[in-house]
Design a protein around this motif. Structure first.
Motif, PDB file in Angstrom:
ATOM      1  N   LYS A   9       0.859  -1.196   0.000  1.00 24.89           N
ATOM      2  CA  LYS A   9       0.000   0.000   0.000  1.00 24.89           C
ATOM      3  C   LYS A   9       0.890   1.240   0.000  1.00 24.89           C
ATOM      4  N   GLY A  12      -0.895   8.185  -1.520  1.00 20.84           N
ATOM      5  CA  GLY A  12      -0.811   9.170  -2.589  1.00 20.84           C
ATOM      6  C   GLY A  12       0.080  10.328  -2.164  1.00 20.84           C
ATOM      7  N   GLY A  50      -2.865   5.263  -3.021  1.00 20.55           N
ATOM      8  CA  GLY A  50      -3.856   6.244  -2.582  1.00 20.55           C
ATOM      9  C   GLY A  50      -4.015   7.372  -3.580  1.00 20.55           C
ATOM     10  N   GLY A  51      -4.757   8.379  -3.170  1.00 20.04           N
ATOM     11  CA  GLY A  51      -5.020   9.492  -4.083  1.00 20.04           C
ATOM     12  C   GLY A  51      -4.879  10.839  -3.406  1.00 20.04           C
ATOM     13  N   GLY A  52      -4.419  10.800  -2.158  1.00 21.03           N
ATOM     14  CA  GLY A  52      -4.353  12.013  -1.335  1.00 21.03           C
ATOM     15  C   GLY A  52      -3.525  13.148  -1.923  1.00 21.03           C
ATOM     16  N   ARG A  56      -8.939  14.220  -1.974  1.00 16.45           N
ATOM     17  CA  ARG A  56      -9.463  13.438  -0.847  1.00 16.45           C
ATOM     18  C   ARG A  56     -10.937  13.723  -0.654  1.00 16.45           C
ATOM     19  N   GLY A  57     -11.708  12.675  -0.438  1.00 15.78           N
ATOM     20  CA  GLY A  57     -13.154  12.830  -0.266  1.00 15.78           C
ATOM     21  C   GLY A  57     -13.533  13.801   0.826  1.00 15.78           C
ATOM     22  N   ASP A  71     -15.825  11.425  -2.743  1.00 13.39           N
ATOM     23  CA  ASP A  71     -15.200  10.102  -2.649  1.00 13.39           C
ATOM     24  C   ASP A  71     -14.933   9.521  -4.039  1.00 13.39           C
ATOM     25  N   GLY A  74     -12.009  11.140  -5.388  1.00 13.23           N
ATOM     26  CA  GLY A  74     -10.810  10.550  -4.773  1.00 13.23           C
ATOM     27  C   GLY A  74     -10.438   9.227  -5.423  1.00 13.23           C
ATOM     28  N   MET A  75     -11.444   8.424  -5.711  1.00  9.42           N
ATOM     29  CA  MET A  75     -11.182   7.128  -6.362  1.00  9.42           C
ATOM     30  C   MET A  75     -10.560   7.329  -7.741  1.00  9.42           C
ATOM     31  N   GLY A 131      -9.903   2.301  -5.662  1.00  8.44           N
ATOM     32  CA  GLY A 131     -10.316   1.744  -4.373  1.00  8.44           C
ATOM     33  C   GLY A 131     -11.142   0.498  -4.565  1.00  8.44           C
ATOM     34  N   ILE A 132     -12.138   0.322  -3.699  1.00 15.37           N
ATOM     35  CA  ILE A 132     -13.010  -0.835  -3.875  1.00 15.37           C
ATOM     36  C   ILE A 132     -14.215  -0.435  -4.739  1.00 15.37           C
ATOM     37  N   ASN A 134     -16.358   1.932  -3.953  1.00 16.81           N
ATOM     38  CA  ASN A 134     -17.454   2.428  -3.116  1.00 16.81           C
ATOM     39  C   ASN A 134     -17.039   3.633  -2.292  1.00 16.81           C
ATOM     40  N   PHE A 137     -15.093   4.540   1.876  1.00 19.82           N
ATOM     41  CA  PHE A 137     -13.973   3.651   2.184  1.00 19.82           C
ATOM     42  C   PHE A 137     -12.677   4.390   1.874  1.00 19.82           C
ATOM     43  N   THR A 139      -8.283   3.917   0.821  1.00 17.80           N
ATOM     44  CA  THR A 139      -7.389   3.000   0.112  1.00 17.80           C
ATOM     45  C   THR A 139      -6.729   2.017   1.088  1.00 17.80           C
ATOM     46  N   THR A 142      -9.118  -0.714   1.060  1.00 19.08           N
ATOM     47  CA  THR A 142      -8.937  -1.398  -0.218  1.00 19.08           C
ATOM     48  C   THR A 142      -7.755  -2.362  -0.126  1.00 19.08           C
TER      49      THR A 142
HETATM   50  N1  UDP Z   1     -11.963   6.404  -1.750  1.00 21.36           N
HETATM   51  C1  UDP Z   1     -13.243   5.865  -1.637  1.00 21.36           C
HETATM   52  N2  UDP Z   1     -13.398   4.510  -1.659  1.00 21.36           N
HETATM   53  C2  UDP Z   1     -12.348   3.641  -1.756  1.00 21.36           C
HETATM   54  C3  UDP Z   1     -11.041   4.187  -1.832  1.00 21.36           C
HETATM   55  C4  UDP Z   1     -10.874   5.559  -1.832  1.00 21.36           C
HETATM   56  O1  UDP Z   1     -14.209   6.600  -1.535  1.00 21.36           O
HETATM   57  O2  UDP Z   1     -12.557   2.415  -1.779  1.00 21.36           O
HETATM   58  C5  UDP Z   1     -11.770   7.878  -1.827  1.00 21.36           C
HETATM   59  C6  UDP Z   1     -11.811   8.584  -0.487  1.00 21.36           C
HETATM   60  O3  UDP Z   1     -12.508   9.787  -0.661  1.00 21.36           O
HETATM   61  C7  UDP Z   1     -10.340   8.885  -0.210  1.00 21.36           C
HETATM   62  C8  UDP Z   1      -9.771   9.094  -1.606  1.00 21.36           C
HETATM   63  O4  UDP Z   1     -10.499   8.161  -2.409  1.00 21.36           O
HETATM   64  O5  UDP Z   1     -10.210  10.028   0.571  1.00 21.36           O
HETATM   65  C9  UDP Z   1      -8.280   8.913  -1.748  1.00 21.36           C
HETATM   66  O6  UDP Z   1      -7.808   7.816  -1.045  1.00 21.36           O
HETATM   67  P1  UDP Z   1      -6.996   7.920   0.351  1.00 21.36           P
HETATM   68  O7  UDP Z   1      -7.342   9.191   1.053  1.00 21.36           O
HETATM   69  O8  UDP Z   1      -7.206   6.650   1.083  1.00 21.36           O
HETATM   70  O9  UDP Z   1      -5.513   8.032  -0.182  1.00 21.36           O
HETATM   71  P2  UDP Z   1      -4.115   8.216   0.601  1.00 21.36           P
HETATM   72  O10 UDP Z   1      -4.399   8.859   1.912  1.00 21.36           O
HETATM   73  O11 UDP Z   1      -3.552   6.847   0.791  1.00 21.36           O
HETATM   74  O12 UDP Z   1      -3.296   9.046  -0.328  1.00 21.36           O
END
Ligand code: UDP
Length: 235
Positions: A9, A12, A50-52, A56-57, A71, A74-75, A131-132, A134, A137, A139, A142
């Motif tokens: 994992k 982002g 990830g996508g941060g 971010r959602g 969200d 973000g996906m 992600g998944i 949905n 949730f 990452t 996921t």
């Molecule tokens: N996200 C989601 N469903 C998932 C995976 C990701 O809705 O199954 C959205 C959620 O809004 C999240 C964004 O995608 O904030 C980016 O992912 P995350 O913040 O987990 O990334 P990281 O913090 O690892 O960069």
């Protein structure tokens, strides 16, 4: 190698490197090189990114965008990162597949569990994007879910901190790092390993997690060679 099949994992945010936003090409290439190194030794590698660094959602709500819409945005951001990582890996001479939790056939395959396993068996590096599929949730969730689905031996959570600490080491200089913890201990001490959904999935399915510093060159290989780096959380 200590583990045969891993789920790596990557956040982002880590991809930003020293930038404020987006993808740092040096960081991207460093990751690609390290991943290639372990894959070339026969480790089957699946990746959730990830996508941060893009979106971010939760941050959407502040700008008036509805949570669910945010969200999905973000996906989509994770797909962009997945495509970048795929390109970097391919220019390093590895075979990859990008599979998405949201169908978008023009850019990646849909996630089909059996197919993902087949790719891994053939030595392809599989990146799980979107992600998944949905909202509500993360990452991290996921990573846990896909790891269980593909029967990975471990979830390797690459961060910019070298493990789980008694307190936030970036704020509290007296914080100490754990080298090993049980799920129960991590839960009781309320330690920040992953979000609860992600953590519970691993706990209930006896899937070990290693939190480690992915930005330190050579760390990924070290862990797979069985050296102690980061924090291992297991049953
Ligand atoms: N996200 C989601 N469903 C998932 C995976 C990701 O809705 O199954 C959205 C959620 O809004 C999240 C964004 O995608 O904030 C980016 O992912 P995350 O913040 O987990 O990334 P990281 O913090 O690892 O960069």
């Amino acid at each position: 190698m200590k583990y045969k099949r891993i789920l790596l994992k990557l956040s982002g945010e880590a991809l930003m490197g020293t930038q404020q936003y987006g993808i740092d090409p040096d960081r991207l290439n460093q990751y690609a090189t390290e991943i290639k190194e372990v894959a070339s030794r026969g480790v089957e590698v699946a990746i959730v990114i990830g996508g941060g660094n893009i979106f971010r959602g939760v941050q959407a709500e502040a700008s008036g965008i509805e949570r669910v819409q945010g969200d999905y945005m973000g996906m989509l951001a994770t797909v962009i990162n997945g495509m970048a990582l795929q390109s970097a890996l391919e220019s390093n001479g590895t075979y990859t597949r990008l599979m998405s939790g949201i169908n978008m056939e023009q850019v990646c395959e849909p996630f089909i569990r059996r197919r993902a396993i087949r790719h891994l068996e053939k030595g392809r590096i599989v990146i799980f994007g979107a992600g998944i599929g949905n909202p509500y949730f993360t990452t991290d969730s996921t990573a846990s879910l896909r790891a269980i689905e593909i029967q990975a031996d471990v979830v390797l959570k690459g961060t910019r901190v070298d493990g789980v600490y008694t307190a936030d080491p970036e704020k509290d200089p007296s914080a100490k790092r754990y080298s090993q913890l049980t799920f129960q201990e991590a839960y009781e001490k309320n330690l920040n390993v992953m979000d609860m959904t992600a953590f519970t999935l691993c706990m209930e399915n006896g899937l070990p997690i290693i939190v480690f510093d992915m930005n330190k060159p050579g760390n990924l290989l070290k862990i797979l060679e069985g050296e102690k780096a980061g924090t291992l959380i297991q049953s």
